[in-house]
Design a protein around this motif. Structure first.
Motif, PDB file in Angstrom:
ATOM      1  N   GLU A 326       0.848  -1.194   0.000  1.00  0.00           N
ATOM      2  CA  GLU A 326       0.000   0.000   0.000  1.00  0.00           C
ATOM      3  C   GLU A 326       0.889   1.251   0.000  1.00  0.00           C
ATOM      4  O   GLU A 326       2.067   1.174   0.391  1.00  0.00           O
ATOM      5  N   PRO A 327       0.321   2.400  -0.364  1.00  0.00           N
ATOM      6  CA  PRO A 327       1.127   3.634  -0.359  1.00  0.00           C
ATOM      7  C   PRO A 327       1.663   4.010   1.019  1.00  0.00           C
ATOM      8  O   PRO A 327       2.557   4.847   1.125  1.00  0.00           O
ATOM      9  N   THR A 328       1.120   3.407   2.060  1.00  0.00           N
ATOM     10  CA  THR A 328       1.602   3.704   3.419  1.00  0.00           C
ATOM     11  C   THR A 328       2.884   2.944   3.753  1.00  0.00           C
ATOM     12  O   THR A 328       3.514   3.214   4.781  1.00  0.00           O
ATOM     13  N   GLU A 329       3.275   2.025   2.914  1.00  0.00           N
ATOM     14  CA  GLU A 329       4.432   1.183   3.251  1.00  0.00           C
ATOM     15  C   GLU A 329       5.759   1.859   2.930  1.00  0.00           C
ATOM     16  O   GLU A 329       5.857   2.737   2.070  1.00  0.00           O
ATOM     17  N   GLU A 330       6.785   1.367   3.618  1.00  0.00           N
ATOM     18  CA  GLU A 330       8.122   1.950   3.468  1.00  0.00           C
ATOM     19  C   GLU A 330       8.635   1.860   2.025  1.00  0.00           C
ATOM     20  O   GLU A 330       9.238   2.806   1.521  1.00  0.00           O
ATOM     21  N   VAL A 331       8.355   0.738   1.358  1.00  0.00           N
ATOM     22  CA  VAL A 331       8.892   0.585   0.001  1.00  0.00           C
ATOM     23  C   VAL A 331       8.307   1.662  -0.920  1.00  0.00           C
ATOM     24  O   VAL A 331       9.005   2.200  -1.799  1.00  0.00           O
ATOM     25  N   TYR A 332       7.044   2.009  -0.693  1.00  0.00           N
ATOM     26  CA  TYR A 332       6.431   3.083  -1.483  1.00  0.00           C
ATOM     27  C   TYR A 332       7.157   4.401  -1.220  1.00  0.00           C
ATOM     28  O   TYR A 332       7.482   5.146  -2.145  1.00  0.00           O
ATOM     29  N   ARG A 333       7.444   4.662   0.042  1.00  0.00           N
ATOM     30  CA  ARG A 333       8.125   5.920   0.394  1.00  0.00           C
ATOM     31  C   ARG A 333       9.529   5.966  -0.215  1.00  0.00           C
ATOM     32  O   ARG A 333       9.979   7.017  -0.666  1.00  0.00           O
ATOM     33  N   HIS A 334      10.205   4.817  -0.258  1.00  0.00           N
ATOM     34  CA  HIS A 334      11.533   4.789  -0.895  1.00  0.00           C
ATOM     35  C   HIS A 334      11.447   5.218  -2.360  1.00  0.00           C
ATOM     36  O   HIS A 334      12.283   5.968  -2.849  1.00  0.00           O
ATOM     37  N   PHE A 335      10.437   4.712  -3.053  1.00  0.00           N
ATOM     38  CA  PHE A 335      10.303   5.071  -4.475  1.00  0.00           C
ATOM     39  C   PHE A 335       9.896   6.533  -4.629  1.00  0.00           C
ATOM     40  O   PHE A 335      10.418   7.242  -5.483  1.00  0.00           O
ATOM     41  N   ALA A 336       8.976   6.985  -3.775  1.00  0.00           N
ATOM     42  CA  ALA A 336       8.487   8.364  -3.890  1.00  0.00           C
ATOM     43  C   ALA A 336       9.583   9.381  -3.578  1.00  0.00           C
ATOM     44  O   ALA A 336       9.569  10.500  -4.092  1.00  0.00           O
ATOM     45  N   HIS A 372      -7.041  -3.537  -2.136  1.00  0.00           N
ATOM     46  CA  HIS A 372      -5.790  -2.826  -1.872  1.00  0.00           C
ATOM     47  C   HIS A 372      -5.276  -2.104  -3.109  1.00  0.00           C
ATOM     48  O   HIS A 372      -5.567  -2.495  -4.239  1.00  0.00           O
ATOM     49  N   THR A 373      -4.458  -1.100  -2.858  1.00  0.00           N
ATOM     50  CA  THR A 373      -3.697  -0.453  -3.923  1.00  0.00           C
ATOM     51  C   THR A 373      -2.273  -0.976  -3.825  1.00  0.00           C
ATOM     52  O   THR A 373      -1.558  -0.684  -2.854  1.00  0.00           O
ATOM     53  N   LEU A 374      -1.893  -1.781  -4.819  1.00  0.00           N
ATOM     54  CA  LEU A 374      -0.594  -2.470  -4.773  1.00  0.00           C
ATOM     55  C   LEU A 374       0.215  -2.289  -6.044  1.00  0.00           C
ATOM     56  O   LEU A 374       1.416  -2.590  -6.071  1.00  0.00           O
ATOM     57  N   ASP A 375      -0.451  -1.839  -7.112  1.00  0.00           N
ATOM     58  CA  ASP A 375       0.189  -1.803  -8.436  1.00  0.00           C
ATOM     59  C   ASP A 375       0.470  -0.352  -8.823  1.00  0.00           C
ATOM     60  O   ASP A 375      -0.371   0.528  -8.607  1.00  0.00           O
ATOM     61  N   TYR A 376       1.624  -0.142  -9.422  1.00  0.00           N
ATOM     62  CA  TYR A 376       2.055   1.234  -9.705  1.00  0.00           C
ATOM     63  C   TYR A 376       2.803   1.305 -11.030  1.00  0.00           C
ATOM     64  O   TYR A 376       3.415   0.329 -11.473  1.00  0.00           O
ATOM     65  N   ILE A 377       2.742   2.495 -11.617  1.00  0.00           N
ATOM     66  CA  ILE A 377       3.636   2.837 -12.735  1.00  0.00           C
ATOM     67  C   ILE A 377       4.396   4.081 -12.292  1.00  0.00           C
ATOM     68  O   ILE A 377       3.820   5.173 -12.216  1.00  0.00           O
ATOM     69  N   TRP A 378       5.656   3.907 -11.954  1.00  0.00           N
ATOM     70  CA  TRP A 378       6.515   5.027 -11.568  1.00  0.00           C
ATOM     71  C   TRP A 378       7.209   5.563 -12.821  1.00  0.00           C
ATOM     72  O   TRP A 378       7.524   4.794 -13.733  1.00  0.00           O
ATOM     73  N   TYR A 379       7.473   6.882 -12.821  1.00  0.00           N
ATOM     74  CA  TYR A 379       8.140   7.456 -14.000  1.00  0.00           C
ATOM     75  C   TYR A 379       9.003   8.635 -13.573  1.00  0.00           C
ATOM     76  O   TYR A 379       8.758   9.255 -12.522  1.00  0.00           O
ATOM     77  N   SER A 380      10.000   8.945 -14.380  1.00  0.00           N
ATOM     78  CA  SER A 380      10.884  10.090 -14.118  1.00  0.00           C
ATOM     79  C   SER A 380      10.104  11.371 -14.335  1.00  0.00           C
ATOM     80  O   SER A 380       9.750  11.723 -15.459  1.00  0.00           O
ATOM     81  N   LYS A 381       9.838  12.079 -13.234  1.00  0.00           N
ATOM     82  CA  LYS A 381       8.853  13.160 -13.318  1.00  0.00           C
ATOM     83  C   LYS A 381       9.366  14.397 -14.050  1.00  0.00           C
ATOM     84  O   LYS A 381       8.571  15.207 -14.499  1.00  0.00           O
ATOM     85  N   HIS A 382      10.689  14.564 -14.156  1.00  0.00           N
ATOM     86  CA  HIS A 382      11.192  15.739 -14.876  1.00  0.00           C
ATOM     87  C   HIS A 382      11.371  15.477 -16.359  1.00  0.00           C
ATOM     88  O   HIS A 382      11.311  16.402 -17.167  1.00  0.00           O
ATOM     89  N   ALA A 383      11.602  14.249 -16.724  1.00  0.00           N
ATOM     90  CA  ALA A 383      11.912  13.938 -18.127  1.00  0.00           C
ATOM     91  C   ALA A 383      10.702  13.448 -18.912  1.00  0.00           C
ATOM     92  O   ALA A 383      10.693  13.504 -20.139  1.00  0.00           O
ATOM     93  N   LEU A 384       9.681  12.966 -18.196  1.00  0.00           N
ATOM     94  CA  LEU A 384       8.517  12.383 -18.863  1.00  0.00           C
ATOM     95  C   LEU A 384       7.238  13.053 -18.374  1.00  0.00           C
ATOM     96  O   LEU A 384       7.179  13.530 -17.240  1.00  0.00           O
ATOM     97  N   SER A 385       6.233  13.051 -19.244  1.00  0.00           N
ATOM     98  CA  SER A 385       4.901  13.504 -18.838  1.00  0.00           C
ATOM     99  C   SER A 385       3.903  12.393 -19.099  1.00  0.00           C
ATOM    100  O   SER A 385       4.048  11.631 -20.061  1.00  0.00           O
TER     101      SER A 385
END
Ligand SMILES: NC(=O)C1=CN([C@@H]2O[C@H](COP(=O)(O)OP(=O)(O)OC[C@H]3O[C@@H](n4cnc5c(N)ncnc54)[C@H](OP(=O)(O)O)[C@@H]3O)[C@@H](O)[C@H]2O)C=CC1
Ligand SMILES: [Mg+2]
Length: 429
Positions: A326-336, A372-385
Motif C-alpha cells: 500500500e502507499p503507506t508502506e516503506e517501500v512506497y516511500r523509498h520510491f516516492a 488494496h492499492t498495490l500496483d504502480y507505474i513510476w516514471y521520471s517526473k522531470h523527463a517524462l509527462s
C-alpha cells in the motif's frame, strides 16, 4: 461449452453479431475509449475500438492446465475443440515456430470474441486526458502494467471464494487477457504472474510485433500446484517497430544481502521516432502482511540496480510493478523519495494529483475480502509527462463477487498510461 462447428461458422460469417450481442449496452453510461493506437503506429492498422454488450455465463465444465515448460511452443492452447472449429482457430490453436507470420490483430480479436461470446460483457474503461505543460511532437508511448494472475495460482493457491472455477478456465481466460491487451494496444507491456509465456504470450505477441523477455521466479509457488504449466514470472514486451533494445538485465532481487524469490527485468530502449532512450522495468515484490521490511529491502535493491542502469538517472525511467505494498508502506516511500525523481502515474487521476487510487486489486478469498492499492507505474517526473491514464473499474462494474470474474480475468486491474518525453526536461530526469 466449446463452439460447435455450426456456431463457429455462424460466428465467423457474421463476425460482428456475437460481439454486438455480447456488448449490447447494459445499465449505466458506456462510451468508447480514446482513439485506438491504430492511429499511432502501424502495428495495429485495422483494429477497431472496443464495443460493448451482454451475454450469459458459460455452463460449468472441468478445466485443465498444461504440464510444464517442456510444452514449449506446443499446441497447448486448444481453444476450440472440434476439428471443424480448429480449422478456423488459426491463431489461438497452435503457435508453430516454423510459421510465425504476423497476425492481423483484428483477426485475433475476433477469435477471442468468438471464444468469449457467451461470457458477460467486458466493461469499457476510458482514458482520462491529463494536463501537461510539455506538449510533444512525437507519438506517446503507451505502457500497460498488469498482474494477469498465474493460472496455477488462480486455480490452486489463491482461494478465491466467490469466483466460479469455470470463470478461471485457461482456454477462455487467456482470451479475456488477450482482449484487454488488444483493446488498449500498449507499446510496452509489463506483466506479472505469467505462467503461460512460452506456449501463449510469447508466440502470439511476437506475431503481433512485440519482442518479449521472460524472467521466472526461482521458486515459483506455481510449481507446488498439480498440473502446473511451469513457474510464473515477470514478462516485458515492447513493439519492435517503435523501439530498439539497447540493454537488458534480468535481476534477482536481494533483501538483507540474501537472494530472494522475487525478480525484475530492466531494459533500456531507444525510441525509433525520436532516438530518445529510456529504461523500462517490471517487478513483482514479495506478497503478504508481515513482509513489509522484506519488500522495502527488495525495493531498495531494485532502485540501486536502476541507479546503475540509468547512470544515476541520466536515462529516464518507467517502473511498472505489483509492489504488494500500500502507499503507506516503506517501500512506497523509498520510491516516492528516491534520488531517481520518480512520481506514481496513477496519482494524477486524483483531484489533487497526490492520492493513489482506492484500489488496484479487489478479491474475496476464503480468508476474507481484500481491497488494496498495490500496483504502480513510476516514471521520471522531470523527463517524462503522463498525457493520459486509463481509469479503473468502478465498484459497480467489479460487482459483488469482486475479481477475478467471468468478465475480468485477473484479481488485479491493468494500469495503462500514455507517456511523452518532455522536450526540455527540467535539467534532471
Ligand atoms: N520449494 C522450495 O524450496 C520453495 C518453495 N517456495 C514456494 O513459494 C511460496 C512463496 O513464494 P513467494 O515468491 O515468496 O510467494 P509470495 O508470498 O510472494 O506469494 C506468491 C503468490 O501468492 C499470492 N498471494 C498473496 N497473498 C496470498 C494469500 N493470502 N493467499 C494465496 N495467495 C496469495 C501472490 O499474489 P499477489 O501478488 O497477486 O498478491 C503471489 O503471486 C512458498 O509458499 C512455496 O510454495 C518458495 C521458496 C522455496
Ligand atoms: Mg496473485
Amino acid at each position: 461449452m466449446y463452439l460447435s462447428p455450426r456456431l463457429l461458422r455462424s460466428a465467423l460469417q457474421q463476425r460482428d453479431a456475437p460481439r454486438l450481442r455480447r456488448r449490447a449496452p447494459g445499465p449505466g453510461p458506456r462510451c468508447l475509449s480514446s482513439p485506438p493506437a491504430a492511429a499511432r503506429h502501424p502495428a495495429f492498422p485495422q483494429l477497431p475500438a472496443a464495443a460493448s454488450g451482454v451475454a450469459t455465463p458459460l455452463p460449468r465444465t472441468a478445466c485443465s492446465m498444461g504440464n510444464g515448460t517442456s510444452r514449449l511452443y506446443s499446441a497447448l492452447t486448444k481453444t476450440l475443440n472440434s476439428s471443424a472449429a480448429a480449422q478456423h482457430a488459426e491463431y489461438l490453436e497452435s503457435p508453430d515456430p516454423e510459421h510465425l507470420e504476423p497476425i492481423d490483430p483484428k483477426e485475433l480479436l475476433e477469435e477471442c470474441r468468438a471464444v468469449l461470446h457467451r461470457r458477460p460483457p467486458r466493461y469499457q474503461r476510458d482514458f482520462v486526458a491529463l494536463r501537461t505543460d510539455h506538449p510533444s511532437s512525437h507519438p506517446p508511448i503507451r505502457v500497460m502494467q498488469w498482474n494477469i494472475l498465474a493460472q496455477a495460482l488462480g486455480e490452486g493457491k489463491d482461494n478465491f471464494a466467490q469466483c466460479p472455477v469455470e470463470a478461471l478456465k485457461w482456454e477462455e481466460r487467456k482470451c479475456l487477457i488477450l482482449e484487454e491487451i488488444l483493446a488498449y494496444q500498449p507499446d510496452i507491456l509489463c506483466l506479472q504472474e505469467v505462467d503461460h509465456y512460452f506456449d501463449t504470450f510469447q508466440p502470439l505477441l511476437s506475431r503481433l510485433g512485440y519482442q518479449g523477455t521472460f524472467f521466472p521466479k526461482p521458486w515459483s509457488p506455481c510449481l507446488d500446484v498439480e498440473h502446473n504449466n511451469g513457474p510464473d514470472g515477470c514478462a516485458l514486451f515492447f513493439l519492435q517497430n517503435r523501439f530498439k533494445l539497447v540493454h537488458s538485465a534480468n535481476i534477482r532481487l536481494t533483501a538483507m544481502a540474501l537472494k530472494t524469490n522475487q525478480v525484475a527485468i530492466a531494459q533500456t530502449l531507444e525510441c525509433k521516432e525520436s532516438s530518445r532512450q529510456f529504461c523500462i522495468a517490471v517487478t513483482h515484490l514479495k506478497a503478504r502482511t508481515g513482509w513489509e521490511q522484506f519488500r522495502s529491502a527488495q525495493g531498495c535493491d531494485l532502485l540501486r540496480n536502476l541507479q546503475n542502469i540509468t547512470q544515476g538517472a541520466k536515462i529516464p525511467l518507467i517502473i511498472c510493478g505489483d509492489f504488494n505494498a500500500e502507499p503507506t508502506e516503506e517501500v512506497y516511500r523509498h520510491f516516492a523519495s528516491s534520488s531517481l525523481n520518480l512520481n506514481s502515474a496513477y496519482k494524477l487521476l486524483s483531484a489533487d494529483g497526490q492520492s493513489e487510487p482506492p484500489y488496484t486489486t479487489w478479491k474475496i478469498r476464503t480468508s476474507g475480502e481484500s481491497r488494496h492499492t498495490l500496483d504502480y507505474i513510476w516514471y521520471s517526473k522531470h523527463a517524462l509527462s503522463v498525457q493520459s491514464a486509463l481509469d479503473l473499474l468502478t465498484e459497480e462494474q467489479i460487482g459483488p463477487n469482486r475479481l477475478p470474474s467471468f468478465n475480468y480475468p485477473s484479481d488485479h486491474l491493468s494500469l495503462v498510461c500514455d507517456f511523452s518525453f518532455n522536450e526540455e526536461p527540467d535539467g534532471l530526469s
